[in-house]
Design a protein around this motif. Structure first.
Motif: not given
Ligand code: F6R
Ligand code: ZN
Length: 195
Positions: A88-90, A98-103, A108-112, A130-137
């Motif tokens: 995980g990272h900022f 960032e966009v993730y598409y589950c194949l 779960m995507m943990v974000m903060e 969809y991981v919005s700008p500023r959210w670590a994931h």
């Protein structure tokens, strides 16, 4: 330089390795201090330095305007009660999404955010996160049987800041609690006030 457009065929049967230009592997030894249960971590590591996740990248210039993309595969497993997950990272350039598409699989995507707001998105194959700008994931594989396979796309100039998460941790952890997936507080999380 003007690159020619191209197509990548994404299918597990073809072997991702043949289609992508860079293969990153993250074994348990590279994830020291990320999992809460230190005894469980050491005892697994003593037996085998298991492959927790891997990434197949399509190499592109790391500049604004480009879209970096690839496949991440988080293997099934746990360290103590905690499911296998990515470091995980900022993004170093915080204002990049960032966009993730589950194949395949479920997770779960943990974000903060740097201010300590948190959210967890649960997803299955066919879902887009969809991981919005500023959210670590961080992606977590909540299946103990199947791989979690995701396609990701993010801006070429995003960069990765792993150090902040290594230092402060994520606020929430995803654990197996009586065979149910549960979101719990990370007791080692360092809050913005303590930083
Ligand atoms: C890129 C991104 C993903 C991750 C991948 C592995 O910005 O978010 O491609 O790099 O899921 O996770 P990390 O990078 O946290 O080891
Ligand atoms: Zn990212």
């Amino acid at each position: 330089m003007m690159d020619h457009p191209f197509t990548l065929k994404i299918s597990p049967e073809r072997g991702y390795l043949e289609l992508f230009s860079n293969h990153i592997t993250r074994h348990l030894s590279a994830m020291r201090n990320q999992f809460l249960d230190k005894d469980a971590y050491e005892s697994i590591l003593k037996k085998e330095d298991v492959l927790v996740y891997e990434v197949y990248e399509s190499k592109r210039p790391e500049i604004a305007g480009e879209l970096l993309h690839g496949i991440s595969i988080v293997h099934p497993g746990k360290v103590g009660d905690e499911y296998f997950m990515t470091k995980g990272h900022f993004h170093s350039e915080l204002e990049t999404a960032e966009v993730y598409y589950c194949l395949h699989g479920q997770g779960m995507m943990v974000m903060e955010t740097p201010e300590g707001s948190w959210t967890v998105e649960a997803f299955n194959a066919g879902d887009l996160v969809y991981v919005s700008p500023r959210w670590a994931h961080r992606s977590v594989n909540t299946s103990l049987i199947e791989d979690l396979i995701m396609l990701f796309v993010y801006p070429g100039n995003a960069g990765h800041d792993y150090r902040t998460i290594e230092r402060q941790g994520f606020r929430k952890m995803i654990v197996d609690k009586d065979s149910q997936v549960a979101i719990v507080d990370n007791p080692h999380w360092i809050s913005p006030e303590e930083r």
